[in-house]
Design a protein around this motif. Sequence first.
Motif, PDB file in Angstrom:
ATOM      1  N   MET A  93       0.848  -1.194   0.000  1.00  0.00           N
ATOM      2  CA  MET A  93       0.000   0.000   0.000  1.00  0.00           C
ATOM      3  C   MET A  93       0.888   1.250   0.000  1.00  0.00           C
ATOM      4  N   LEU A  94       0.369   2.340  -0.516  1.00  0.00           N
ATOM      5  CA  LEU A  94       1.100   3.604  -0.539  1.00  0.00           C
ATOM      6  C   LEU A  94       1.620   3.940   0.849  1.00  0.00           C
ATOM      7  N   ALA A  95       2.843   4.435   0.904  1.00  0.00           N
ATOM      8  CA  ALA A  95       3.448   4.755   2.203  1.00  0.00           C
ATOM      9  C   ALA A  95       2.589   5.772   2.953  1.00  0.00           C
ATOM     10  N   SER A  96       2.002   6.704   2.214  1.00  0.00           N
ATOM     11  CA  SER A  96       1.229   7.766   2.874  1.00  0.00           C
ATOM     12  C   SER A  96      -0.039   7.231   3.521  1.00  0.00           C
ATOM     13  N   LEU A  97      -0.406   5.988   3.221  1.00  0.00           N
ATOM     14  CA  LEU A  97      -1.613   5.413   3.812  1.00  0.00           C
ATOM     15  C   LEU A  97      -1.283   4.450   4.956  1.00  0.00           C
ATOM     16  N   LYS A  98       0.001   4.293   5.239  1.00  0.00           N
ATOM     17  CA  LYS A  98       0.394   3.402   6.340  1.00  0.00           C
ATOM     18  C   LYS A  98       0.530   4.204   7.617  1.00  0.00           C
ATOM     19  N   LEU A  99      -0.335   3.932   8.561  1.00  0.00           N
ATOM     20  CA  LEU A  99      -0.273   4.673   9.819  1.00  0.00           C
ATOM     21  C   LEU A  99       0.391   3.823  10.891  1.00  0.00           C
ATOM     22  N   PRO A 100       1.221   4.458  11.719  1.00  0.00           N
ATOM     23  CA  PRO A 100       1.885   3.708  12.796  1.00  0.00           C
ATOM     24  C   PRO A 100       0.881   3.378  13.905  1.00  0.00           C
ATOM     25  N   LYS A 101       1.078   2.248  14.562  1.00  0.00           N
ATOM     26  CA  LYS A 101       0.267   1.966  15.745  1.00  0.00           C
ATOM     27  C   LYS A 101       0.851   2.751  16.916  1.00  0.00           C
ATOM     28  N   ALA A 102       0.051   3.618  17.484  1.00  0.00           N
ATOM     29  CA  ALA A 102       0.544   4.414  18.610  1.00  0.00           C
ATOM     30  C   ALA A 102       0.176   3.715  19.912  1.00  0.00           C
ATOM     31  N   THR A 103       1.066   3.779  20.871  1.00  0.00           N
ATOM     32  CA  THR A 103       0.755   3.168  22.166  1.00  0.00           C
ATOM     33  C   THR A 103       0.749   4.244  23.240  1.00  0.00           C
ATOM     34  N   LEU A 104      -0.323   4.299  23.987  1.00  0.00           N
ATOM     35  CA  LEU A 104      -0.347   5.233  25.106  1.00  0.00           C
ATOM     36  C   LEU A 104       0.358   4.581  26.287  1.00  0.00           C
ATOM     37  N   SER A 105       1.270   5.317  26.866  1.00  0.00           N
ATOM     38  CA  SER A 105       2.061   4.762  27.971  1.00  0.00           C
ATOM     39  C   SER A 105       1.278   4.838  29.275  1.00  0.00           C
ATOM     40  N   LYS A 106       1.858   4.232  30.294  1.00  0.00           N
ATOM     41  CA  LYS A 106       1.271   4.300  31.630  1.00  0.00           C
ATOM     42  C   LYS A 106       1.125   5.772  32.064  1.00  0.00           C
ATOM     43  N   GLU A 107       2.135   6.588  31.724  1.00  0.00           N
ATOM     44  CA  GLU A 107       2.099   7.999  32.098  1.00  0.00           C
ATOM     45  C   GLU A 107       0.932   8.711  31.408  1.00  0.00           C
ATOM     46  N   HIS A 108       0.742   8.377  30.132  1.00  0.00           N
ATOM     47  CA  HIS A 108      -0.390   8.975  29.415  1.00  0.00           C
ATOM     48  C   HIS A 108      -1.698   8.622  30.105  1.00  0.00           C
TER      49      HIS A 108
END
Lengths: 384, 384, 361, 361
Positions: free
Chosen positions: A1-16
């Motif tokens: 898939m186009l690079a611009s359509l690849k979204l990273p999986k974000a992880t909210l930390s314990k602090e968040h």
Amino acid sequence: MLASLKLPKATLSKEHNEFRLEVRSFLEEEIKKGSFHPSVDSWMGGYSIEFSRKLGEKGWIGMTLPKEYGGQERTSIERYVLIEELLAYGAPVAAHWFADRQTGPLLLKYGTESQKNRFLPKISKGECFFSIGLSEPNAGSDLASLKTRATKVEGGWLLNGSKIWSSGAHLSHYMLTLCRTEEQKENNKHAGLSQLIVDLSAEGVSIRPIKYLSGENHFNEVFFEDAFIPEDHLVGEEGNGWVQSMQELAFERSGPERILSTYPLIEEVYQDLLTNNDFEGMKKLVPIISELISLRQMSLSVAQLLEDGEDVNIAAAIVKDMGTRFEKNVAEEIRLIVNQKPSQFSSNQIARLISESILHSPGFTLRGGTTEILRGIIAKGMNK
Amino acid sequence: MLASLKLPKATLSKEHNEFRLEVRSFLEEEIKKGSFHPSVDSWMGGYSIEFSRKLGEKGWIGMTLPKEYGGQERTSIERYVLIEELLAYGAPVAAHWFADRQTGPLLLKYGTESQKNRFLPKISKGECFFSIGLSEPNAGSDLASLKTRATKVEGGWLLNGSKIWSSGAHLSHYMLTLCRTEEQKENNKHAGLSQLIVDLSAEGVSIRPIKYLSGENHFNEVFFEDAFIPEDHLVGEEGNGWVQSMQELAFERSGPERILSTYPLIEEVYQDLLTNNDFEGMKKLVPIISELISLRQMSLSVAQLLEDGEDVNIAAAIVKDMGTRFEKNVAEEIRLIVNQKPSQFSSNQIARLISESILHSPGFTLRGGTTEILRGIIAKGMNK
Amino acid sequence: MSEMQDIIIQSAEKIFKRHTTKELVDELEEGKFDEKTWKLLVDNGLTTIGVPESLGGVGGDLQDAFQVIKLSGKYTLPVPLAETILANLMLSRIEVQVDTTLRSIHFNESDGLNLESDKEQFLMNGQLNNVTWGRFLEELIVVTKYNHKDYVVKVSPQQSKIEKRQNLAGEPMDDLEFRNVQINPENITEINRESFIKNLMDLGGVTKVSQMCGASEEILNLCLFLTNERKQFGRPLNRLQIIQQYLATLAGDTVNITTNFDYVVDALEKHQMTYEVANSKIITNTAIRRIAETAHQIHGAVGVTHEHKLHQLTRRLWSWREEFGNEQFWTQLFAEKLMDEPNELSLWKKINNQKEELVNT
Amino acid sequence: MSEMQDIIIQSAEKIFKRHTTKELVDELEEGKFDEKTWKLLVDNGLTTIGVPESLGGVGGDLQDAFQVIKLSGKYTLPVPLAETILANLMLSRIEVQVDTTLRSIHFNESDGLNLESDKEQFLMNGQLNNVTWGRFLEELIVVTKYNHKDYVVKVSPQQSKIEKRQNLAGEPMDDLEFRNVQINPENITEINRESFIKNLMDLGGVTKVSQMCGASEEILNLCLFLTNERKQFGRPLNRLQIIQQYLATLAGDTVNITTNFDYVVDALEKHQMTYEVANSKIITNTAIRRIAETAHQIHGAVGVTHEHKLHQLTRRLWSWREEFGNEQFWTQLFAEKLMDEPNELSLWKKINNQKEELVNT
């Protein structure tokens, strides 16, 4: 898939998560104290100077700004968490909204040292509210054909023209105004535009409120008649206003405010279904909750991309397109789940929230770039 | 409202209802005898020479034609009722479909006396099947840029070129072919086109079946290599082919076949819900039934307009746009009502009908004018 | 259809056109009742249309009545003409004389009304919620029980405690509390509750459909006008492909509901009703969502301002679809009908009225 | 994510790309099994990915397994790689050794299987419907009861009477009838049925989501390619406004489900599961309808021919969404979860994992 359509999986930390809980208990406390009632679309319609001040005291306005300018140097993911909580609880954040979301970061990036010292601390305290002056009457979506003109004079400019659809201008101190500082050129409509800070209480500036269809007042038309703008109110480079403005817009397309505007209604209905032990109703609510969850994942991923300094143009447009359609669907689906006639000023909370949601709906897919414009951006972006 | 959007309320008389019952008992008898199994999209995929012959014997092909040419001189509203019943029962009517719907009326209007005497009685008996040759490879929706060329020779023409998407050509006797009889002109792409009857068994004509995505064979590509077309196979005026063809298309946009293609699935599911006393399921079927009823009202109204000799251009496009989207929705909604996995060749009737419906769906909103083209016609028509 | 229909419609439209301005509709939202327009409607006999002269009406049939109501929707009349016509039609069904009173009829399954006798008078107690036009009505028709029998009662909202609320369009939709309100025995009529309520929901449902059809036609007009007038990047909006797609779907939905409206009124008129009103209210309500959304998307920012006419139509559509049964209500009813009828008939036969009585009429 | 993931993915993609042609997929539809490709997958260890070496697998984690499955969807592999990986993952969960057998796992609440004992052997009787790949499998894993206990049983479909059916994509989906089929006791493993089935539906659901995400990405590629290549009235299709709107919504749906896929696999990996699989299967299934419809509308007549690649993807999407629970199944489950949990938590808190154990991890 186009690079611009690849979204990273974000992880909210314990602090968040801990920060989220901190914001949440503050909000629950405030609701208990009666300092606000949860309402839908509270970033547009929820105006409270007192509440903005309180957030300022907590350090929750301009929180990503450097400490030397009154900020907290927190990450944009932390701000993301904060905004989610504020909107989910329907807190009144309209007063400082644009100063926090747009003006603060803009001034930090392009402002002079003296502008930063003058405006940023006040913004962060919730004492200085900004409005945005972009669209002009009769210009439609063709933002580049702006007519408002700043003519150079001794020590500054004389501003003439008008801006329209400026949310909250009638309640703000300043307006960040995009205007023409050079004659329009045939071959480059975007050249010769600059961003000026206009003091809304100055002579030559007048404001005409434009009533929204529900009778509420969010929008305004702002007129300039030989309004004097001091030299040091120019933001960034003279003639670079178009680029600066477009960056401002693209950066703020995919925030929680494109998904959660009608969330308080969902929460209320969920509680109602639980109370009534209404399983059939709950099944009908599931698709809404599912969509909400996946949209938040996408939006968070875009926030992560932004934090990583990547290009978010297409991804943000996708989130805004889908998110605002979702916001619109919420009330339409829910009216067939609960047995409540939409009724303004009703004593029933659901009847009232449905009313607000339906009446505010038409604006969701228009403000900040219409559905059609966003889809054009997405399609053209994929074909580059 | 615009006059072109006002549809008359049509009333079916007692006689119409009696005719409906007559058709219906015939069909129920045939099903009982096992002469066909109800299937979806039977006007495209249901091919039975025997069944066509039977309908011919009943006088139910070409029934609006004059008696002298083998017809019954019945009204187009009566034909409407007939077609509804045939499709609702999923009867195999593909073999004679185009001859009945298009070629018969076309020949009656434009054909020579000898053509009428030669073809119409056979069409009405279900012994002569026609296919339509319009689109050409690589032409897309731009029908006017046809390349197939008929060159005048002694006693007729030599035809060269090819036609594509011709439904049923592999099973038909003739193809009504639109081709160029004069060189293409820069300023009028529609001029110089004529309609010729091509004998599909003639020398120089070859047929390549194009498999549909499900593996079935409806479409064909038909090639002409110096195929000789006798003079008396010209239909109507030489050079008037474009106008004749477009009339043919517009007249047949809003028939029951744009609404009922997936009806047999609805009926089967309805019976299933009744048998299982499934009230929750029935509630989910109601919106489909409601839409069906109102679409049939509109379609009948357009038939009435046609009968009255009025312009149906916009109205027919509206019915086709909405009707074909409805046909597509049917299987998608029903798969969430019944607990049946779509399964081809299944012993379960619903599983099979859902399969057929889903696999045929993509074609519904493409054939006979795509959704996008129809909407263009509607919008432009309203702005005249 | 009465022979007078064309004349009635034309004269009604003339009055509506001349006297219903955007400003008058705005004023309603500010709490003012448009006495002048109301008087004009009364004087022209429009409030009792469809009621025979023998019962105090001006005559005409249901077609006439619903065509006038449809027009009242198109012009967003700031007075309860539809409500009064409906109330009068219902009174005439139970042979009660009508007159020029400004009245409405209210029914809600959960209404908590109570009638008691007090010597020669009756006393009414209880609470009614979401009474449209409540504060402005001279008379409200309600359904209640007394002594195990069912009655229609005329009562004055002015004798109740009124909590002012409003619907999405800013029309009054008030909560009324009645406390020991005296009711004169002549204002009480015994009814067969089941058939009266069925009748009321049918006529009420079609009343709302009529209004929604009228408003939708006007919305389509506004959209066609705007996209023809307004230019973007130098071309009229209606030259843009995406605008054309919107206009086409808007036209489709509008033609669908207005055509269906003609069929349902005809069925009502001929008393050939099985599922027709359910069907009509379901498809109209469902279309409203798309119609309002598309119209606003076409209009853009201008269309969400209070200055523009559009919202006077869309907000009414959003309100009216909730009245006399939403999609869920009618779906339930329709589904019950489909389950009830004899199983040996296929769906196809049922929706083609294959019943002896219908085939033979 | 295992450190090897990039390498595994790249080598898998290389194999898929080189060996899966449209023609091979066509041949499956004609009833031929692609032994060559299958052997290649086995030889490269792809069929036991995600299973620890100690249990006979090649190692790697769930991320690796689902990424490979996603790719198998993208290339519409004409062999049951996804099914075999899933069956092996499930065997490894109950500590059963895996190997290179061509196997699948089948479960349907209404399965009518019956296990009886016959001296040292067991006998299996009953009917299984809609067994994907049935006719080609060496081994089928099923769940059944014996003597009030629950067991997982390995059985050979080749010992059953097979009625050949197929799903919408022309993949085998057969009905199997077992009559006194002997089962060796070593092919029987006792399980905790509830947790095994829950696990199976979760992993199976995500398996289907993986395949659908892969196929959707490829569909988007095909649409972008076509609209860039093909011209209408002299301009590339992608310059038409309406085509742009289609492409944008297609991209939106695809990004939505593929992003969500990464989140759900992560949650599976971390065993932080509450509603995640339900949510994922619901939104993916729902998006599939729009994705397939839009792709076909963009492709026009060419796209509905058997010659074109598109239908090999769309027909699989239509099939896969029905497996391991359709929208109704998962909605029911999700709703139950939402009703069950303690009422004092708001919805907002629930979907933000505000539970002590999660906040503190």
